[in-house]
Design a protein around this motif. Structure first.
Motif, PDB file in Angstrom:
ATOM      1  N   GLY A 288      -6.189  -3.110 -17.388  1.00 39.23           N
ATOM      2  CA  GLY A 288      -7.007  -3.256 -16.172  1.00 39.23           C
ATOM      3  C   GLY A 288      -7.756  -1.983 -15.831  1.00 39.23           C
ATOM      4  O   GLY A 288      -8.255  -1.292 -16.713  1.00 39.23           O
ATOM      5  N   GLY A 289      -7.743  -1.672 -14.527  1.00 34.83           N
ATOM      6  CA  GLY A 289      -8.574  -0.596 -13.992  1.00 34.83           C
ATOM      7  C   GLY A 289      -8.253   0.792 -14.521  1.00 34.83           C
ATOM      8  O   GLY A 289      -9.128   1.649 -14.609  1.00 34.83           O
ATOM      9  N   GLY A 290      -6.982   1.008 -14.887  1.00 33.28           N
ATOM     10  CA  GLY A 290      -6.641   2.294 -15.480  1.00 33.28           C
ATOM     11  C   GLY A 290      -6.429   3.432 -14.508  1.00 33.28           C
ATOM     12  O   GLY A 290      -6.521   4.596 -14.892  1.00 33.28           O
ATOM     13  N   SER A 291      -6.137   3.134 -13.241  1.00 33.14           N
ATOM     14  CA  SER A 291      -5.928   4.245 -12.284  1.00 33.14           C
ATOM     15  C   SER A 291      -4.667   5.037 -12.638  1.00 33.14           C
ATOM     16  O   SER A 291      -4.623   6.253 -12.459  1.00 33.14           O
ATOM     17  CB  SER A 291      -5.838   3.709 -10.852  1.00 33.14           C
ATOM     18  OG  SER A 291      -4.648   2.989 -10.638  1.00 33.14           O
ATOM     19  N   ASN A 292      -3.652   4.364 -13.178  1.00 33.65           N
ATOM     20  CA  ASN A 292      -2.453   5.104 -13.608  1.00 33.65           C
ATOM     21  C   ASN A 292      -2.761   5.978 -14.819  1.00 33.65           C
ATOM     22  O   ASN A 292      -2.267   7.103 -14.917  1.00 33.65           O
ATOM     23  CB  ASN A 292      -1.316   4.136 -13.923  1.00 33.65           C
ATOM     24  CG  ASN A 292      -0.494   3.816 -12.689  1.00 33.65           C
ATOM     25  OD1 ASN A 292       0.259   4.651 -12.197  1.00 33.65           O
ATOM     26  ND2 ASN A 292      -0.662   2.627 -12.171  1.00 33.65           N
TER      27      ASN A 292
ATOM     28  N   ALA B 209       0.489   1.270 -18.896  1.00 33.53           N
ATOM     29  CA  ALA B 209       0.004   1.462 -17.519  1.00 33.53           C
ATOM     30  C   ALA B 209      -0.870   0.279 -17.158  1.00 33.53           C
ATOM     31  O   ALA B 209      -2.082   0.292 -17.358  1.00 33.53           O
ATOM     32  CB  ALA B 209      -0.779   2.764 -17.428  1.00 33.53           C
ATOM     33  N   GLY B 210      -0.219  -0.779 -16.671  1.00 29.29           N
ATOM     34  CA  GLY B 210      -0.976  -1.986 -16.364  1.00 29.29           C
ATOM     35  C   GLY B 210      -1.349  -2.735 -17.629  1.00 29.29           C
ATOM     36  O   GLY B 210      -2.359  -3.408 -17.700  1.00 29.29           O
TER      37      GLY B 210
ATOM     38  N   ILE C  39       5.257   1.499 -16.100  1.00 26.29           N
ATOM     39  CA  ILE C  39       5.370   1.589 -14.638  1.00 26.29           C
ATOM     40  C   ILE C  39       5.259   0.182 -14.065  1.00 26.29           C
ATOM     41  O   ILE C  39       4.400  -0.609 -14.468  1.00 26.29           O
ATOM     42  CB  ILE C  39       4.316   2.527 -14.014  1.00 26.29           C
ATOM     43  CG1 ILE C  39       4.621   2.697 -12.518  1.00 26.29           C
ATOM     44  CG2 ILE C  39       2.872   2.077 -14.254  1.00 26.29           C
ATOM     45  CD1 ILE C  39       4.123   3.980 -11.921  1.00 26.29           C
ATOM     46  N   HIS C  40       6.198  -0.124 -13.176  1.00 25.77           N
ATOM     47  CA  HIS C  40       6.254  -1.477 -12.600  1.00 25.77           C
ATOM     48  C   HIS C  40       6.144  -1.339 -11.081  1.00 25.77           C
ATOM     49  O   HIS C  40       6.864  -0.515 -10.483  1.00 25.77           O
ATOM     50  CB  HIS C  40       7.565  -2.160 -12.994  1.00 25.77           C
ATOM     51  CG  HIS C  40       7.700  -3.547 -12.449  1.00 25.77           C
ATOM     52  ND1 HIS C  40       6.977  -4.607 -12.941  1.00 25.77           N
ATOM     53  CD2 HIS C  40       8.455  -4.026 -11.431  1.00 25.77           C
ATOM     54  CE1 HIS C  40       7.281  -5.699 -12.245  1.00 25.77           C
ATOM     55  NE2 HIS C  40       8.183  -5.372 -11.330  1.00 25.77           N
ATOM     56  N   PRO C  41       5.308  -2.144 -10.439  1.00 28.80           N
ATOM     57  CA  PRO C  41       5.068  -1.980  -9.000  1.00 28.80           C
ATOM     58  C   PRO C  41       6.116  -2.666  -8.123  1.00 28.80           C
ATOM     59  O   PRO C  41       5.793  -3.492  -7.265  1.00 28.80           O
ATOM     60  CB  PRO C  41       3.687  -2.603  -8.803  1.00 28.80           C
ATOM     61  CG  PRO C  41       3.632  -3.674  -9.841  1.00 28.80           C
ATOM     62  CD  PRO C  41       4.426  -3.151 -11.020  1.00 28.80           C
TER      63      PRO C  41
ATOM     64  N   LEU D 185       0.412   1.866  -5.093  1.00 28.70           N
ATOM     65  CA  LEU D 185      -0.389   2.457  -6.174  1.00 28.70           C
ATOM     66  C   LEU D 185      -0.549   3.966  -5.987  1.00 28.70           C
ATOM     67  O   LEU D 185      -0.453   4.739  -6.944  1.00 28.70           O
ATOM     68  CB  LEU D 185      -1.763   1.784  -6.232  1.00 28.70           C
ATOM     69  CG  LEU D 185      -2.564   1.903  -7.535  1.00 28.70           C
ATOM     70  CD1 LEU D 185      -1.785   1.401  -8.736  1.00 28.70           C
ATOM     71  CD2 LEU D 185      -3.895   1.157  -7.414  1.00 28.70           C
TER      72      LEU D 185
ATOM     73  N   GLU E 299       2.552   5.407  -7.190  1.00 25.56           N
ATOM     74  CA  GLU E 299       2.644   5.283  -8.664  1.00 25.56           C
ATOM     75  C   GLU E 299       1.963   6.483  -9.332  1.00 25.56           C
ATOM     76  O   GLU E 299       2.444   7.023 -10.332  1.00 25.56           O
ATOM     77  CB  GLU E 299       1.949   4.007  -9.139  1.00 25.56           C
ATOM     78  CG  GLU E 299       2.652   2.729  -8.767  1.00 25.56           C
ATOM     79  CD  GLU E 299       1.870   1.513  -9.216  1.00 25.56           C
ATOM     80  OE1 GLU E 299       1.304   1.535 -10.329  1.00 25.56           O
ATOM     81  OE2 GLU E 299       1.836   0.542  -8.465  1.00 25.56           O
TER      82      GLU E 299
HETATM   83  C1  GRF Z   1      -0.269  -1.052 -11.253  1.00 22.91           C
HETATM   84  O1  GRF Z   1       0.077  -1.600 -10.003  1.00 22.91           O
HETATM   85  C2  GRF Z   1       0.939  -1.043 -12.123  1.00 22.91           C
HETATM   86  O2  GRF Z   1       2.141  -0.807 -11.425  1.00 22.91           O
HETATM   87  C3  GRF Z   1       0.938  -2.425 -12.688  1.00 22.91           C
HETATM   88  O3  GRF Z   1      -0.415  -2.798 -12.844  1.00 22.91           O
HETATM   89  C4  GRF Z   1      -1.201  -1.965 -12.023  1.00 22.91           C
HETATM   90  C5  GRF Z   1      -2.059  -1.146 -12.958  1.00 22.91           C
HETATM   91  O4  GRF Z   1      -3.074  -0.604 -12.246  1.00 22.91           O
HETATM   92  N1  GRF Z   1       1.601  -2.442 -13.952  1.00 22.91           N
HETATM   93  P1  GRF Z   1      -4.044   0.408 -13.030  1.00 22.91           P
HETATM   94  O5  GRF Z   1      -4.663  -0.376 -14.168  1.00 22.91           O
HETATM   95  O6  GRF Z   1      -3.194   1.554 -13.509  1.00 22.91           O
HETATM   96  O7  GRF Z   1      -5.029   0.816 -11.976  1.00 22.91           O
END
Ligand code: GRF
Length: 203
Positions: A9-13, A86-87, A107-109, A170, A173
């Motif tokens: 996804g977005g990759g913010s982590n 990461a997502g 990582i799990h939310p 987030l 995280e």
């Molecule tokens: C985060 O909430 C993470 O905990 C979950 O998916 C989301 C990933 O967000 N696994 P991002 O792609 O890192 O923005």
């Protein structure tokens, strides 16, 4: 340590990890960002930072085994010490995981073992929790059930929605994942059987 980050996804982590790795004394560097989605925001973010990217779109492959085999070929060239999910929205086979046993983090939310799987924030709100948060754990064959490395908690106000809770979690995280990666990169946590074992943690 060489780190490959997997995103869908977005990759913010991933970005939070990249920012942490940029510190001169941080014991890890991101050497590749890998996705199953060509359009993943995390791929664009990685490119913008000059990080090598790889996309393995699932539908390009006959089956899961072929998909994973292609990823493993790339990893054999990238030679990561650690994989950070990461997502990343796919489950790896036991065969794949065994190649990187004890060296894959996710990582799990949610505060595992509560709320494994998807839609964690709405489920937490439906359960009436007053505390929520996130978990970094070692990846094992089961989903969201590997040994816990680190957790962080946030309060859940009465008027929370899944969106406001997700945003609050987030933010945390992005602080927790770099801490957990540092522990693993410095050898201060390791996976032993079904346990995370910690050594010489800071006082
Ligand atoms: C985060 O909430 C993470 O905990 C979950 O998916 C989301 C990933 O967000 N696994 P991002 O792609 O890192 O923005």
């Amino acid at each position: 340590k060489r780190v490959a980050v997997f995103v869908s996804g977005g990759g913010s982590n991933m970005l939070a990890l990249a920012n942490a790795c940029a510190a001169p004394d941080f014991p890890a560097e991101i050497v590749a960002v890998i996705s199953d989605k060509p359009s993943a925001g995390g791929i664009a973010k990685a490119k913008a930072r000059g990080i090598r990217t790889f996309v393995f779109e699932r539908k390009q492959f006959a089956g899961k085994a072929e998909h994973e085999a292609a990823i493993l070929v790339a990893l054999d060239e990238i030679k990561p010490d650690i994989l950070c999910l990461a997502g990343y929205m796919r489950l790896f086979s036991g065969e794949f995981i065994s190649r990187y046993e004890g060296r894959i983090l996710n990582i799990h939310p949610a505060l595992l073992p509560l709320f494994p799987g998807l839609h964690t924030h709405q489920r937490a709100l439906d359960a009436g929790v007053k505390i929520a948060g996130c978990t970094v754990h070692f990846v094992t064959e089961g989903m969201d059930e590997g040994p816990i490395v680190a957790q962080a908690a946030v309060p859940v106000p009465a008027d929370d929605t899944a969106e406001t809770l997700a945003a609050r979690v987030l933010t945390v995280e992005h602080k927790l994942y770099p801490l957990a990666l540092k522990l693993l990169a410095e050898g201060r946590v390791r996976m032993e059987g079904d346990k995370a074992v910690f050594s010489n943690l800071p006082a």
